[in-house]
Design a protein around this motif. Structure first.
Motif, mmCIF file in Angstrom:
data_model
loop_
_atom_site.group_PDB
_atom_site.id
_atom_site.type_symbol
_atom_site.label_atom_id
_atom_site.label_comp_id
_atom_site.label_asym_id
_atom_site.label_seq_id
_atom_site.Cartn_x
_atom_site.Cartn_y
_atom_site.Cartn_z
ATOM 1 N N THR A 100 55.683 39.540 33.834
ATOM 2 C CA THR A 100 54.507 38.685 33.988
ATOM 3 C C THR A 100 54.720 37.608 35.045
ATOM 4 O O THR A 100 53.800 36.827 35.308
ATOM 5 C CB THR A 100 54.130 38.011 32.649
ATOM 6 O OG1 THR A 100 55.199 37.150 32.225
ATOM 7 C CG2 THR A 100 53.851 39.045 31.565
ATOM 8 N N LEU A 103 52.068 37.588 37.777
ATOM 9 C CA LEU A 103 50.812 37.084 37.237
ATOM 10 C C LEU A 103 50.856 35.562 37.120
ATOM 11 O O LEU A 103 49.892 34.861 37.484
ATOM 12 C CB LEU A 103 50.538 37.720 35.873
ATOM 13 C CG LEU A 103 49.228 37.323 35.180
ATOM 14 C CD1 LEU A 103 48.037 37.665 36.056
ATOM 15 C CD2 LEU A 103 49.122 38.003 33.827
ATOM 16 N N LEU A 122 45.589 41.310 43.315
ATOM 17 C CA LEU A 122 45.283 41.234 41.886
ATOM 18 C C LEU A 122 45.330 42.626 41.257
ATOM 19 O O LEU A 122 45.845 42.805 40.149
ATOM 20 C CB LEU A 122 43.907 40.599 41.678
ATOM 21 C CG LEU A 122 43.795 39.099 41.932
ATOM 22 C CD1 LEU A 122 42.339 38.660 41.844
ATOM 23 C CD2 LEU A 122 44.642 38.315 40.936
ATOM 24 N N ALA A 123 44.804 43.615 41.972
ATOM 25 C CA ALA A 123 44.860 44.993 41.474
ATOM 26 C C ALA A 123 46.306 45.466 41.377
ATOM 27 O O ALA A 123 46.687 46.177 40.434
ATOM 28 C CB ALA A 123 44.057 45.912 42.387
ATOM 29 N N ALA A 126 47.870 44.002 38.258
ATOM 30 C CA ALA A 126 47.379 44.685 37.061
ATOM 31 C C ALA A 126 48.035 46.050 36.893
ATOM 32 O O ALA A 126 48.455 46.427 35.787
ATOM 33 C CB ALA A 126 45.861 44.829 37.135
ATOM 34 N N LEU A 129 51.741 45.580 35.810
ATOM 35 C CA LEU A 129 51.876 45.244 34.393
ATOM 36 C C LEU A 129 51.633 46.470 33.515
ATOM 37 O O LEU A 129 52.350 46.695 32.532
ATOM 38 C CB LEU A 129 50.901 44.124 34.021
ATOM 39 C CG LEU A 129 51.184 42.751 34.642
ATOM 40 C CD1 LEU A 129 50.055 41.785 34.314
ATOM 41 C CD2 LEU A 129 52.513 42.202 34.134
ATOM 42 N N ALA A 130 50.638 47.271 33.881
ATOM 43 C CA ALA A 130 50.386 48.496 33.124
ATOM 44 C C ALA A 130 51.565 49.454 33.245
ATOM 45 O O ALA A 130 51.968 50.105 32.268
ATOM 46 C CB ALA A 130 49.107 49.162 33.631
ATOM 47 N N ALA A 285 51.911 49.638 42.691
ATOM 48 C CA ALA A 285 51.767 48.181 42.603
ATOM 49 C C ALA A 285 52.583 47.492 43.689
ATOM 50 O O ALA A 285 52.096 46.549 44.343
ATOM 51 C CB ALA A 285 52.210 47.692 41.221
#
Length: 299
Positions: A100, A103, A122-123, A126, A129-130, A285
């Motif tokens: 995290t 983030l 931002l994508a 996300a 993290l996924a 990512a």
């Protein structure tokens, strides 16, 4: 991002991925505070020897106080929080929560440091993290107060990391820069002062008998201090200087990848389709966050 920077990013992730395993070995025997103190003390000693051998010029350019305070935020508090979490959380959980950091960096950067963050990054966060959530595949834990406290400790640590990246740029890089070895040494010196005070407080308030410690625990502590901290922080501060805090913090997406790899190689843990899917998401990512943004066209 240059190939050499990407290589250093992977090396750093491989080293830090092992730190969670080492903490799970040392903390149950030594305790959280002694483990964190031993880690930073060994790191400072190792850096002192390294700086002396490499004959680095001892010139902090008036930035010694900044590096010491940076050590509190970037090492002292996070190491202590992760050590506390290692008492109750599996290594995989801590690795997931460690992811995290980007983030936190986005929230902190946009809130306190005027950082502009586009939709692509931002994508990427996300997806990362996924990916780590799928990749580690850790089984669910009952949300007891103790577990929630461990999760909270990890989030405090990642918030500190998020602040530290931007503070390094503001206090060090933007003021003329400093040799990454001196930044690492100064920061670990500050962490030693902080953790030393914590250790003294614990010994005074709750004295405990010295536990019986086997060789594996001492080796794990040595690895934590000398490899996962001394050597790793030289790499990290150099990356911060070369590619900036946002991209450097992408190392946290790769840490769980190596955590799974070390588990497979050293602990005979099984791999599954989830590892392939999660690893793919992490790769995408990294690409999205590292991808240069197109300059805005103004009239």
């Amino acid at each position: 991002m240059r190939p050499v920077d990407l290589f250093r990013l992977f090396v750093l992730a491989a080293i830090w991925g092992g730190s969670f395993l080492f903490m799970r070995v040392t903390v149950p025997v030594l305790g959280a505070v002694p483990t964190a103190f031993g880690r930073v003390a060994l790191a400072a000693a190792g850096l002192l020897v390294l700086v002396s051998i490499m004959r680095v010029r001892w010139n902090f350019n008036g930035l010694f106080k900044q590096t010491v305070f940076l050590g509190l935020i970037n090492s002292g508090i996070p190491f202590l929080m992760f050590a506390f979490a290692a008492q109750v959380l599996p290594a995989g959980y801590s690795a997931i929560l460690n992811a995290t950091v980007p983030l936190m960096a986005i929230v902190i950067g946009s809130t306190f440091f005027g950082e502009r963050v586009g939709g692509i990054k931002l994508a990427g966060v996300a997806l990362g993290l996924a990916g780590v959530a799928i990749l580690t595949g850790a089984g669910p834990l009952a949300l007891t107060p103790v577990v929630l406290a461990g999760v909270g400790a990890c989030l405090i640590a990642t918030a500190c990391y998020g602040f530290a990246g931007f503070l390094t740029r503001r206090w060090i890089t933007q003021r003329g820069g400093l040799d990454s070895r001196l930044v690492a040494l100064g920061s670990q010196t500050g962490a030693v002062f902080f953790m030393g005070a914590c250790l003294v407080w614990q010994l005074v308030t709750t004295p405990v008998a010295m536990p019986v410690v086997n060789a594996n625990v001492w080796l794990a502590l040595l690895a934590l201090g000398l490899v996962c901290t001394s050597f790793a922080y030289i790499l990290y501060f150099q990356l911060l200087s070369d590619i900036g805090p946002m991209k450097a913090m992408m190392v946290t997406f790769l840490i769980p990848v190596f955590g799974v790899l070390w588990g497979w190689l050293l602990l005979d843990e099984k791999l599954s389709l989830a590892h392939a899917i999660g690893g793919g998401l992490v790769a995408v990512a990294i690409w999205l966050v590292a991808k240069p943004e197109r300059p805005r066209i103004t009239a």
